[in-house]
Design a protein around this motif. Structure first.
Motif, PDB file in Angstrom:
ATOM      1  N   SER A 149       0.830  -1.206   0.000  1.00  0.00           N
ATOM      2  CA  SER A 149       0.000   0.000   0.000  1.00  0.00           C
ATOM      3  C   SER A 149       0.868   1.262   0.000  1.00  0.00           C
ATOM      4  CB  SER A 149      -0.969  -0.003   1.180  1.00  0.00           C
ATOM      5  OG  SER A 149      -0.274   0.036   2.393  1.00  0.00           O
TER       6      SER A 149
ATOM      7  N   ASP B 228      -1.000   6.974  -6.055  1.00  0.00           N
ATOM      8  CA  ASP B 228      -2.198   7.765  -5.859  1.00  0.00           C
ATOM      9  C   ASP B 228      -1.862   9.246  -5.768  1.00  0.00           C
ATOM     10  OD1 ASP B 228      -5.100   7.820  -5.171  1.00  0.00           O
ATOM     11  OD2 ASP B 228      -4.324   8.737  -3.350  1.00  0.00           O
ATOM     12  N   LEU B 229      -0.677   9.552  -5.218  1.00  0.00           N
ATOM     13  CA  LEU B 229      -0.288  10.951  -5.046  1.00  0.00           C
ATOM     14  C   LEU B 229       0.378  11.508  -6.299  1.00  0.00           C
ATOM     15  CD1 LEU B 229       0.921  10.690  -1.376  1.00  0.00           C
ATOM     16  CD2 LEU B 229      -1.014  12.010  -2.199  1.00  0.00           C
TER      17      LEU B 229
ATOM     18  N   VAL C 154      -8.216  12.112  -7.832  1.00  0.00           N
ATOM     19  CA  VAL C 154      -8.777  11.447  -6.661  1.00  0.00           C
ATOM     20  C   VAL C 154      -7.619  11.124  -5.741  1.00  0.00           C
ATOM     21  CG1 VAL C 154      -9.845   9.303  -5.893  1.00  0.00           C
ATOM     22  CG2 VAL C 154     -10.613  10.364  -8.001  1.00  0.00           C
ATOM     23  N   ASN C 155      -7.781  11.307  -4.442  1.00  0.00           N
ATOM     24  CA  ASN C 155      -6.766  10.834  -3.504  1.00  0.00           C
ATOM     25  C   ASN C 155      -7.436   9.961  -2.467  1.00  0.00           C
ATOM     26  OD1 ASN C 155      -4.899  13.775  -3.995  1.00  0.00           O
ATOM     27  ND2 ASN C 155      -4.183  11.705  -4.428  1.00  0.00           N
ATOM     28  N   ILE C 156      -6.653   9.005  -1.960  1.00  0.00           N
ATOM     29  CA  ILE C 156      -7.228   8.042  -1.038  1.00  0.00           C
ATOM     30  C   ILE C 156      -6.450   8.068   0.276  1.00  0.00           C
ATOM     31  CG2 ILE C 156      -5.845   6.159  -2.017  1.00  0.00           C
ATOM     32  CD1 ILE C 156      -8.266   4.309  -1.436  1.00  0.00           C
TER      33      ILE C 156
ATOM     34  N   PHE D  81      -5.588   5.617   3.153  1.00  0.00           N
ATOM     35  CA  PHE D  81      -5.668   4.176   3.341  1.00  0.00           C
ATOM     36  C   PHE D  81      -6.071   3.807   4.760  1.00  0.00           C
ATOM     37  CE2 PHE D  81      -3.195   4.494  -0.451  1.00  0.00           C
ATOM     38  CZ  PHE D  81      -3.489   3.340  -1.160  1.00  0.00           C
TER      39      PHE D  81
ATOM     40  N   ALA E 224      -3.354  13.350   1.996  1.00  0.00           N
ATOM     41  CA  ALA E 224      -4.369  13.082   0.983  1.00  0.00           C
ATOM     42  C   ALA E 224      -5.066  14.364   0.525  1.00  0.00           C
ATOM     43  CB  ALA E 224      -5.395  12.089   1.521  1.00  0.00           C
TER      44      ALA E 224
END
Ligand SMILES: Nc1ncnc2c1ncn2[C@@H]1O[C@H](COP(=O)(O)OP(=O)(O)OP(=O)(O)O)[C@@H](O)[C@H]1O
Ligand SMILES: [Mg+2]
Lengths: 263, 356
Positions: free
Chosen positions: A165, A172-173, B76-78, B80, B146
């Motif tokens: 992850s 994701d960033l 989009v940012n997540i 976790f 995020a």
């Protein structure tokens, strides 16, 4: 302290004495002023001095270092790729075979590795003209095959414990796959890479059997020099050399252990 | 954001983890996705973030189809579930990671990082590594990281579950407050119904990959669509029965607990239904009051004191156990002890009829 534990402690001490007393005597006698290895005649550094003036040993040391550098670096690259493939791609044809073949050199008798590589190099030379004779290149290649297994096992352990992850968070960033590898994956597995390199270096530095098979006349390594000179009688100079090698290897292995333990 | 008929199977012949999900989330909304463990919440978030590809269906953000767009190009940012903070970078570098990928000038990145750390009250610990932070502090850093790129949509995967109860309740308010300040759309996943209801402006209840119901917390709580939603969102008492007919504008249901009157649009007689009534809507009465409908005599079995109220288990004449809530408010309401006989009642419009 009861009887049983007394017995256990005694066997432990005996075991360690059995293992380390010969090594200790090599170190102690390397500082002996006498030429005789069995008679203590006071402290002296003369054998270390003689060692540094010995041309043959100097040449062998350079060969050993070159071989070890090439072998460790090559094994690091290939071993890391193998580990990456094994950990990250859980399903592909031949995965089990690759896993088994990567780690086989760990248990393969050195004499067989050495012999088979020698035969390979001879056959290659006849078929393609390369390698022309044997030397640093052939020893290094042989040591790479040995080192890959160690690097792969160490890096695989690290990668399996790696939290995927973290890579996903970086993706994701906005970091592309290459940047993710360079800024997240690589720094986090770096200790394992360094430890793998150090171990491969050490293995190459103290290998005698495989090197004897794959070395040429002009490429004698340090262990080979020691082995052949001991057959003519033990000299304190060799004790001094062995002591130096011992120090180098202890430092490298301790370094590798430390790298694997932190974090 | 718009999702249309999204389906994802991990194994070709397995149950889909996400099954024909359609969802529309408005700009700046705080939307909660609620469901039991393993119902596909994380999978749905991962589909939106781009870590998984859907078998069928469309995801569109601000009208742009996301098919084939890799995670690092999605707006989009997540955040976790395990926070996934980079252990080899300090707090400030973690928060600034996304901004550095955009190759912004250093000064701008640093200023924004400071502002974000200010927002989550972590400025003092900017130089620490994640390993030196408590769970709550890590959570704040993950949130700041995020938020850094001002995504159009922020996905939060069970953001509060790793925290202890007290901190969790504090962070609920804080998260809501931050949502109002930043004006970003939040999509939060949780299996805690209290969390979903107290934080979200709208929520959807998910089960086995499907969305069972969608709406405002009040609407879904008061008007659950089926037994699963009623039971998952809060506690509920169910009386199974059959429609007997209509009387004075009320629907009469013959149930195991007796004849019940419920305010509901007409249903054919004989239809199998369940009468659902929330524990807090049951009134506790000492004497048998025959003027009201829906009176259920019973005996108090256990009482669990919870401070502001007590939860009671009452055994009805039929042997069924029901849950009631007894307020500990002003000390004037009658107090019952285990073993006491009492009557429960509810008004016809407090109950709901469930057909599935
Ligand atoms: N990578 C995967 N491969 C195969 N099956 C998976 C994978 N990821 C999830 N699943 C399955 O998909 C289903 C939904 O999983 P998911 O992680 O979305 O649940 P969840 O709602 O987030 O649960 P939780 O509340 O426990 O986090 C589960 O049955 C799970 O076993
Ligand atoms: Mg999950």
């Amino acid at each position: 302290m009861n009887r049983l534990s007394l017995f256990l402690v005694a066997s432990l001490i005996f075991g360690f004495v059995f293992l380390y007393a010969p090594i200790a005597s090599v170190v102690v006698y390397s500082f002996n002023a006498s030429r005789l290895v069995t008679v203590w005649a006071g402290f002296s550094l003369q054998w270390y001095g003689a060692l540094f003036e010995n041309e043959a040993i100097g040449r062998a040391a350079r060969v050993s270092l070159q071989v070890a550098l090439i072998a460790a670096t090559g094994a690091l690259g290939l071993g890391t790729l193998a580990a990456y493939g094994l950990v990250r791609y859980r399903r592909f044809a031949g995965r089990t075979l690759l896993a088994a073949m990567t780690t086989a050199p760990l248990v393969m008798p050195e004499i067989i590795s050495g012999l088979s590589l020698l035969l390979l190099f001879v056959a290659l030379e006849q078929a393609t003209g390369w390698p022309q004779g044997r030397g640093i290149a052939t020893i290094a290649i042989a040591h790479i095959t040995l080192g890959i297994a160690f690097v792969a096992v160490i890096v695989e352990a690290r990668l399996s414990a790696f939290d995927r992850s973290l890579e996903e968070a970086a993706l994701d960033l906005g970091a592309g796959p290459v940047r993710v590898f360079l800024t997240i994956t690589l720094p986090l597995i770096a200790p394992a890479l360094a430890a793998g390199w150090l171990l491969a270096f050490t293995l190459s530095l103290d290998d005698l059997v495989i090197a004897s098979f794959t070395a040429g006349p002009a490429s004698t390594t340090l262990p080979m020099v020691i082995f052949s000179s001991v057959r003519l009688g033990v000299s304190p100079q060799i004790n001094a050399l062995a002591t130096l090698i011992l120090i180098v290897i202890t430092v490298l292995v301790a370094g590798a252990n430390r790298l694997l333990r932190v974090r | 954001m718009q999702i249309e008929r999204l389906t994802k199977r991990f194994e070709p012949d397995a149950q889909p983890a996400v099954n024909n999900v359609s969802l529309a989330i408005d700009r700046q909304e705080f939307f909660a996705l609620l469901g039991p463990s393993g119902c596909g919440k994380t999978t749905l978030l991962r589909l939106i973030a781009g870590f998984e590809t859907a078998d069928t269906g469309v995801i569109a953000i601000d009208g742009a189809d996301m098919a084939g767009v890799p995670p690092y190009r999605r707006p989009v940012n997540i955040m976790f579930q395990n926070y996934a903070l980079f252990p080899h970078m300090n707090v400030a570098r973690n928060v600034g990671f996304g901004l550095r990928q955009e190759r912004k000038p250093r000064g701008a990145v640093d200023a924004r990082v400071v502002a974000l750390l200010e927002l989550v009250k972590m400025r003092a610990l900017a130089a620490r590594r994640p390993g030196q932070l408590s769970g709550g502090e890590r959570q704040r850093v993950a949130l700041a990281r995020a938020l850094a790129k001002e995504p159009k949509l922020l996905l939060l995967d069970e953001p509060l579950t790793a925290l202890d109860r007290k901190l969790r309740e504090e962070m609920r308010f804080e998260l809501k407050h931050i949502h109002q300040r930043v004006g970003i759309t939040f999509l939060m996943v949780t299996h805690d119904q209290e969390e979903a209801m107290s934080m979200a402006s709208r929520l959807a209840v998910m089960n086995e990959g499907r969305i069972e119901q969608e709406g405002s917390p009040e609407h879904v709580y008061e008007n659950p669509a089926n037994r699963f939603v009623a039971g998952f969102l809060g506690a509920v008492n169910l009386f199974e029965g059959k429609v007997a007919g209509a009387e004075a504008g009320l629907l009469i249901v013959d149930s195991e607990a007796g004849r019940l009157a419920v305010a509901h649009s007409p249903l054919a007689a004989g239809t199998a239904v369940a009468v659902a009534i929330r524990p807090e809507k049951l009134r506790f009465m000492t004497a048998r009051d025959t003027t009201t409908p829906n009176v259920l005599p019973g005996i108090v079995r256990t009482i669990a004191y919870r401070g502001e109220a007590s939860t009671c288990q009452i055994e009805l004449a039929s042997g069924q156990l029901v849950r009631g809530t007894m307020s500990n408010g002003d000390g004037k309401a009658p107090v019952f002890l285990p073993g006491a006989a009492l009557s429960l009642s509810f008004t016809p419009d407090a109950a709901r009829l469930l057909q599935s």
